[in-house]
Each structure stands twice: as C-alpha cells, then as structure tokens.
Design an enzyme around this catalytic site. Structure first.
Site, PDB file in Angstrom:
ATOM      1  N   CYS A  95       0.776  -1.251   0.000  1.00  0.00           N
ATOM      2  CA  CYS A  95       0.000   0.000   0.000  1.00  0.00           C
ATOM      3  C   CYS A  95       0.804   1.296   0.000  1.00  0.00           C
ATOM      4  O   CYS A  95       0.670   2.109  -0.908  1.00  0.00           O
ATOM      5  CB  CYS A  95      -0.911   0.057   1.224  1.00  0.00           C
ATOM      6  N   HIS A 156      -2.950   6.490   4.524  1.00  0.00           N
ATOM      7  CA  HIS A 156      -1.754   5.658   4.726  1.00  0.00           C
ATOM      8  C   HIS A 156      -0.468   6.289   4.179  1.00  0.00           C
ATOM      9  O   HIS A 156       0.401   5.592   3.649  1.00  0.00           O
ATOM     10  CB  HIS A 156      -1.956   4.258   4.106  1.00  0.00           C
TER      11      HIS A 156
END
Ligand SMILES: *[C@@H]1O[C@H](CO)[C@@H](O)[C@H](O)[C@H]1NC(C)=O
Ligand SMILES: *[C@@H]1O[C@H](CO)[C@@H](O)[C@H](O)[C@H]1NC(C)=O
Length: 599
Positions: A95, A156
């Site tokens: 990610c 994130h």
C-alpha cells in the site's frame, strides 16, 4: 458548438464503426480520419474526475476481467462504457509505496517512501515517516487549476513530522481541500472480534521502554540517596511520569491498539477514536455522495480510496453471506454496490458526460491472507504471485478502467503496458496544468492512447521494485511486439510447490527469503502472460541481446535516482507517543463527536 459537433461525429464513428471492425488498424485509421478535432476545446471545459481505488483487490476478482462468479455489475459497466486496460501496472506491491507513486507520478524510491530498512509500509499514524512535504501530488496541481479536491477513505501516507499537530503529511497539506476517512489503513486490530495483527510487536516495544525508564528512575534515586549524583527530585519525578506514560500505553495495547491506528478524521479533526468499523462503509458512501452534490457545479476531483477489500473484510449485513466466495466475495460485492451508488449520483446530477471516472486497485490480491480454509485475500487470475511480490505479475497487474462518455471510446480494450503513475500527468493535462519540471515524473499522459490517437503507450521500460530492490524489469519492444520481462530476484515460495510465502504471510524483498538469478529469468509476456516457462538461449535466439539491453536500461534508470531522506527508516517508522493523534488527553484518547449511526 464544438461540443455538439463532437458528439454527433463521435456517435457516428462509434456506432457505425463497431460493425466495421474487421481489423484493428483499419478501425484505428478510420477513427483517426473521422475523429473530431474537438478535444482541445473540450479540454478547456475541465472535466470532473472521480477516482475509485480498491485496497488489495486482485485483477481476477471482477467480472470484466474474467470472473464469472463474483458479481460486479457496476465496475463492469465502467468497462462497457469506457476503456479497459489489461496491462495496468502499479509501481509497488504494497500500500504505502504504491499509493505514494500514484499520488506523485514517480517511483516511490524517489521520495524515500520505499523499504530500505525492512519496513515496507507505515505502521502507525503516531510515527514521523510519510509523504514528504516537498512532493507535489497531482491533487495539489488540480487544486491550483481551480478544482475542488476531496479524499474520502484511506490515506496511509503519514500524519505528523515533529509534533502532534503539525500535520505535515496530512491530505490537506498535499492538495486536498477536504478529507474524510482513515489516516491509516483498515486492519484486523480495528475490529474488536479479530485477533490482533499489529498489537503484539508494539506491546513488546512499550514494555521494553517501560522497564528501561523504571530502571533509570530507580538507579537515579538510589544514586541520589547515597549522594553519588546531583539530580533534582523534579527531574526524577518527570522521568517517572514519562515512564508511567509508557506503562499506560503498554497496558492499553491490550485491545486498545484500535484507539491509536483506527480513527476517522474529518479534515484535521478526529471524529471517531476508535472508529466504528461496522458503519464505516455507510459513512464513506454518504461522504462521497455529499461531496459530489456539494461540488456539482465543478470542476471537482474526488478520490474514493476504499477501505474495501482489505482484511478484516468488514461487510454490512445486506451483503454478508450473499456471494459465492465467502466473506471476501461479500466484501467485493459490497464495494461494487457502493461504486454503483456513486455512479448513480453522477447520473442524477447530470454529470456523467462531464466526468472522467477511473477504477483501479493499489496492487494485487493477498494470496496468503487465509483463515482456516477461508480465503480472505484476492485472486489474481492467470497471473503468478500476489501482494508483496514486486516482480511477479500478480502483485502488480491491476484493473484499469476509464470512462468519459463522448470523449473516450466505448468498450475499447487496450493491451499496452501502462502504469498507475500515468494518472498523474493525464489528470494534470486534462486540468490544463503542467507537471513539475524540477523533478523526474515517471508517468506518461494516457489521453492519446485512451482516445485511440496512438497505438502504443510511451512506456518502453518499467522497473518492478520490491522495496528498494529492483526485482524485475519489463521491456516493451514495440517494433517487434514483445513484452520481455527479466527477473533478477524472485521470492522463495513456501511451503514447496506453493505460489506464495504462506509460512511468512508476506513474501520478503531481500535476504534469505529470495533467490538471485544470474542470468535473470526471462519471459515474453506477450506469449506467456502467466510467466510459466522461462526462456533460455536455446529457446530464444535474442536471449542475451534482450538481457543486455535491459541491463543498460537499469543502469540508466539508476543514474536518475538521487539520495533522499528515508521515510521508512527505523527512526521514522517507530511509534512516538508525542506524535500520536489523540482526541482527548494522551493516552486517554477516545471520542465519537458526530454520533453517527445507520440512517
Ligand atoms: C473469482 O473470484 C474468486 C474470489 O477471489 C475466485 O476464487 C475465483 O477463482 C474467481 N473466478 C475466476 C473465474 O477467476
Ligand atoms: C453523453 O454522451 C453519450 C455518448 O457520446 C451520448 O450518447 C449522450 O447523449 C450524452 N448525454 C448527454 C446528456 O449529453
């Protein structure tokens, strides 16, 4: 005027020409002849942009990429009404770096956002690493071009640099006018019923600090009592308080990790700590729809960054137990339904034709995510490997769908190599902006390819990183039609015979868990997309010449890299209590400011 002209001629060309599609080149030639010169004029209208990014979704999980048992009618509709890319590649297989590359149009190594020290993604919102303030996201350029920019969902990319409220990595500092969602990532620790995923390493670290400080306090007290050192009682008291904080944090890590990483923010404000995972899908959807309604007069850019389909696969009752593929399938179908609701909103507001819609996933499905016999991770179709594997196709080949009625052809399929980093220059171009000239941008404007004005993408070489290591390189030899791929490093699959690293849960990028290949393993993806049979000098006369050319490309690429601060260094990755976003007085962080519930 130009607008309507364009519409008429494009509808002629597309309807009548679909029947005449004997050969792709005839088709392309005719299209080029008939194609209206309307793009420039239209481009000045600045389309709205809606981007959907799934988390951990495999390319084999959706209908229009060949899945006939998971129901994804809304995603499939995008393919039907637009362009489908079949060789759409992420710059990283996990990610944080993949999303950095997406947002910056650059390989994540260029911004120090990839793994050099063994940490592959950001692990806390209370750590100091993150998307560096000097990076320019495409959202920032769109914002300058007059777009209302919104991010709903997962970030994130970090939070603070030096103190609790500097927000140096926050979405609002990176080009978004509006943020609603999770600064971190969905994970098992967020759901109270799940066994913890991250709590254990944190707990060990906190207990270590607690003991260390306790020892220091005791030693200093003893030394002061026998007049060995000159420290004030005040200093010792402060140190003891500090130790107490660690003790409380250690204690609270038993089930309290949710309070630290699983939070919902609206702009800079924490509104749920911990978040209520069961209603997060509902909240994201509500926010996305309301953003479109608020900005219907445009131009707007909405980035819907789904918490789906990452474990623990939080799914509402309406979808639980409904798919043919367990909880994972339920979660995919719920996400598809959410996409449908958002597309409906565009329709209802009359925005369908003035909006470029894009769908993708941040990287391949997570093969090793399993619980007992249940598969909790995605499926990457015919492609080998998955999430966390930088070289194998399954980790990096993802869906790529573009819809813009009247501007992009309907139902077109493009097999050229493209990158998620291409979104950057493509959207900047459509917004009438220019990409930064003071740095390398690795993405390329996709509009000529998507509109059928050119046959080939601009990408000749693509570098497939696993952390800071180049595991594989792709060479699109356009004049010959080959897509060569050389693997310098591959992960060691275990148990033997498996196609993943089931004992470790994630394949590593370096060390004991990888094999170095000299000469590299070579495949031609045009012939062998599953990377089943490696070529040899006997089976492929060009073997040595191809590898030599690829080696040279790697050298040239390496020369474009410059040293930058490492955002995932040990110092930047560790949890720092003083950076922990907290709704309340640390460590007593909890709130539910908007009292949200299902409507
Ligand atoms: C569809 O997706 C499911 C779930 O990931 C997978 O198990 C199945 O094999 C896929 N089907 C096809 C035909 O790819
Ligand atoms: C939207 O574009 C499509 C395809 O060009 C066209 O058929 C349709 O009439 C357009 N709709 C509107 C409301 O302009």
């Amino acid at each position: 005027m130009l607008l309507s002209l364009h519409k008429i001629s494009s509808s002629i060309s597309w309807q009548s020409m679909k029947e005449m599609m004997f050969s792709p080149s005839l088709f392309l030639g005719l299209y080029l002849l008939l194609k209206p010169p309307g793009l420039q004029a239209l481009a000045s209208h600045k389309p709205n942009m809606v981007i959907f990014m799934a988390d951990d979704l495999g390319i084999g999980d959706i209908g229009c990429y060949g899945n006939n048992t998971i129901r994804t009618p809304n995603i499939d509709q995008l393919a039907k009404e637009g362009v489908k890319l079949t060789q759409h590649i992420t710059a990283a297989p996990v990610c944080t770096p993949s999303r950095t590359a997406f947002l910056t149009g650059r390989y994540p190594i260029r911004s120090g956002m990839d793994d050099i020290y063994g940490y592959r993604v950001l692990q806390w919102i209370g750590s100091s690493g993150g998307l560096p303030p000097n990076e320019i996201t495409f959202a920032k350029i769109l914002q300058k071009q007059g777009y209302a920019t919104g991010l709903i969902g997962k970030w994130h990319q970090g939070m603070n640099c030096g103190h609790r409220n500097d927000y140096c990595h926050h979405p609002l500092k990176h080009g978004f006018d509006y943020f609603y969602g999770m600064p971190f990532s969905m994970m098992a620790d967020c759901q109270i019923t799940q066994p913890p995923e991250m709590a254990v390493p944190l707990r060990i670290r906190l207990w270590f600090y607690t003991q260390l400080i306790a020892l220091a306090v005791l030693t200093l007290t003893a030394a002061k009592l026998v007049h060995l050192v000159h420290v004030s009682w005040k200093t010792i008291f402060l140190l003891a308080c500090f130790g107490f904080l660690f003790f409380v944090s250690w204690f609270s890590s038993y089930g309290f990790i949710r309070y630290w990483n699983c939070v919902i923010m609206r702009n800079y404000e924490i509104i749920e700590q911990p978040m209520k995972v069961e209603i997060s899908a509902f909240l994201m959807l509500r926010e996305a729809i309301s953003f479109i309604e608020r900005h219907q007069h445009g131009p707007f850019f909405l980035f819907v960054s789904f918490l789906h389909v990452h474990t623990p696969l939080v799914t509402t009752e309406n979808f639980t137990g409904k798919s043919n593929h367990g909880l994972y399938g339920d979660n995919v179908e719920e996400m598809d339904w959410m996409i449908g609701r958002i597309l409906n909103t565009l329709d209802n507001q009359g925005l369908k034709n003035s909006t470029l819609t894009y769908f993708t996933s941040d990287h391949g499905g997570h093969l090793e995510a399993q619980q007992g016999n249940a598969q909790l991770g995605g499926w990457n179709g015919i492609y080998k490997g998955g999430k966390a594997m930088g070289g194998w196709e399954g980790g990096i080949r993802v869906p790529g769908l573009f819809r813009w009625p009247g501007m992009l052809p309907e139902g077109m399929v493009i097999n050229e190599p493209t990158s998620l980093m291409d979104i950057y220059p493509t959207l900047v171009h459509l917004a009438g902006g220019t990409v930064p000239q003071d740095r390398v941008i690795d993405g390329r404007n996709l509009m000529p390819l998507l509109q059928g004005n050119v046959q080939h993408s601009e990408h000749e070489f693509m570098f497939h990183y696993c952390g800071g290591y180049i595991h594989a390189v792709r060479w699109h030899q356009k004049e010959r039609g080959n897509v060569w791929k050389a693997h310098y490093v591959t992960p060691v699959f275990q148990p033997e015979g498996a196609e993943g690293c089931y004992e470790l849960r994630f394949c590593p990028c370096s060390g004991e868990g990888v094999t170095h290949h000299t000469p590299p393993l070579l495949f031609d993806l045009a012939q062998d997309p599953s990377e089943a049979t490696a070529l040899s000098p006997d089976s492929e006369p060009l073997f040595h010449a191809v590898l030599k050319r690829i080696d040279k490309a790697v050298d040239e690429h390496r020369r474009t890299l410059t040293p930058v601060p490492q955002q995932l260094s040990v110092y930047n990755i560790i949890w720092k209590p003083w950076l922990q976003p907290c709704c309340g007085t640390f460590p007593f962080c909890w709130c539910d400011k908007e009292n949200d519930a299902y409507l």
